[in-house]
Design an enzyme around this catalytic site. Structure first.
Site, mmCIF file in Angstrom:
data_model
loop_
_atom_site.group_PDB
_atom_site.id
_atom_site.type_symbol
_atom_site.label_atom_id
_atom_site.label_comp_id
_atom_site.label_asym_id
_atom_site.label_seq_id
_atom_site.Cartn_x
_atom_site.Cartn_y
_atom_site.Cartn_z
ATOM 1 C CD GLU A 132 -2.185 4.647 2.140
ATOM 2 O OE1 GLU A 132 -0.887 4.602 1.869
ATOM 3 O OE2 GLU A 132 -2.776 5.283 1.312
ATOM 4 C CG HIS A 145 -2.733 10.520 -2.395
ATOM 5 N ND1 HIS A 145 -4.332 9.412 -2.451
ATOM 6 C CD2 HIS A 145 -1.602 9.615 -1.561
ATOM 7 C CE1 HIS A 145 -3.971 8.923 -2.020
ATOM 8 N NE2 HIS A 145 -2.959 8.342 -0.888
ATOM 9 C CG HIS A 181 -0.085 9.107 3.251
ATOM 10 N ND1 HIS A 181 0.664 8.862 2.774
ATOM 11 C CD2 HIS A 181 -1.123 8.615 2.643
ATOM 12 C CE1 HIS A 181 0.714 8.608 1.223
ATOM 13 N NE2 HIS A 181 -0.690 8.048 1.302
ATOM 14 C CG HIS A 199 0.984 6.031 -2.522
ATOM 15 N ND1 HIS A 199 0.941 5.469 -1.275
ATOM 16 C CD2 HIS A 199 0.191 7.135 -1.850
ATOM 17 C CE1 HIS A 199 0.070 5.481 -0.635
ATOM 18 N NE2 HIS A 199 -0.680 6.221 -1.059
HETATM 19 ZN ZN LIG Z 1 -1.939 7.076 0.442
#
Ligand SMILES: [Zn+2]
Length: 265
Positions: free
Chosen positions: A81, A102, A100, A182
């Site tokens: 990613e 989650h 980033h 996501h």
């Molecule tokens: Zn991710």
């Protein structure tokens, strides 16, 4: 031999990996990157490993901002990613750091249609509208549709949602973008700012969920978040005072033996 400035940034990057783990913004997954302080067409992030275990320069990989290929063709395995990071750096020259995540507290807001709102003064940077980017319409039909932002086209689409109506390449409307089913992505003009936003996004989301449940007991309409003026002024305050959080968070990970940082400050 790395210059002192570069060494400081890499030390901070390793530390930021630890802080994000300590505060639940990343677990085995999630990542942070930084633009190279001397070569703006390059960014640095750790290779394929849990962020909590990043320790030394050997764990870090340099990538070209344009295309996200590794600078060293023989670099070890990296994050699939990384295109989230590369495409944000590529589109917006002012971005120096990308996170980033989650984080669990935020997941209800990427799995439902309830909008995430800035609920308290520490979340002013969220702004009154936090966009939700959906990967589904961007996919090519025969592509593995596993929600991962693992090519430049997907990364570019996500990056565009940080400034959907502006044409100037350096003008971002949003500090945080949610990613449907996501997680979320945020950025900063430096590492502490991006880390602050990543952590206070999840704190704000947890607060909103609890407040919504409490509010529901009164059958008294939806929650009221910060106004646009409040957001603007609170963001100024957030940026002026986040150094205090950074100092605390640094110490927390320095004294915790799970985290090791071999890069001198
Ligand atoms: Zn991710």
């Amino acid at each position: 031999m790395a210059s002192k400035g570069l060494q400081n940034v890499l030390h901070q990057l390793v530390k930021a990996n630890h802080i994000l783990h300590y505060h639940g913004a990343v677990d085995g997954f999630g990542h942070i990157s930084v633009r190279h302080p001397e070569r703006p067409n390059v960014y640095v992030m750790c290779g394929y490993m849990p962020p909590a275990l990043v320790q030394s320069e050997d764990d870090l990989i340099e990538y070209y901002v344009n295309g996200s290929d590794p600078v060293d063709k023989n670099a070890k395995n990296g994050y699939s990613e990384r295109f989230i990071h590369g495409e944000l750096f590529n589109k917006y020259p002012s971005i120096q750091c990308v996170v980033h995540s989650h984080a669990e507290a935020v997941l209800p807001y990427v799995s439902s249609t309830v909008p995430l709102k800035p609920m308290f003064h520490m979340g002013g940077f969220l702004g009154t509208t936090v966009p939700v980017w959906d990967i589904a319409p961007v996919y090519d039909e025969d592509y593995q549709q596993d929600m991962l932002v693992n090519n430049a086209k997907l990364g570019n689409s996500l990056a565009s949602s940080f400034a959907p109506t502006t044409t100037k390449s350096d003008d971002l409307e949003h500090n945080v973008v949610l990613m449907k089913r996501h997680g979320y992505t945020t950025w900063g003009k430096d590492i502490p700012t991006a880390v602050y936003r990543a952590i206070y996004t999840l704190i704000n989301a947890g607060l909103q969920t609890k407040a919504a449940m409490l509010q529901a007991t009164l059958h008294d309409g939806p929650l009221e978040g910060l106004s646009e003026r409040h957001c603007r002024d609170c963001q100024k305050m957030n940026e002026a005072t986040q150094d205090k959080s950074w100092r605390l968070w640094s110490r927390e990970v320095e004294v915790n033996p799970i985290y090791r940082n071999d890069i001198p400050a």
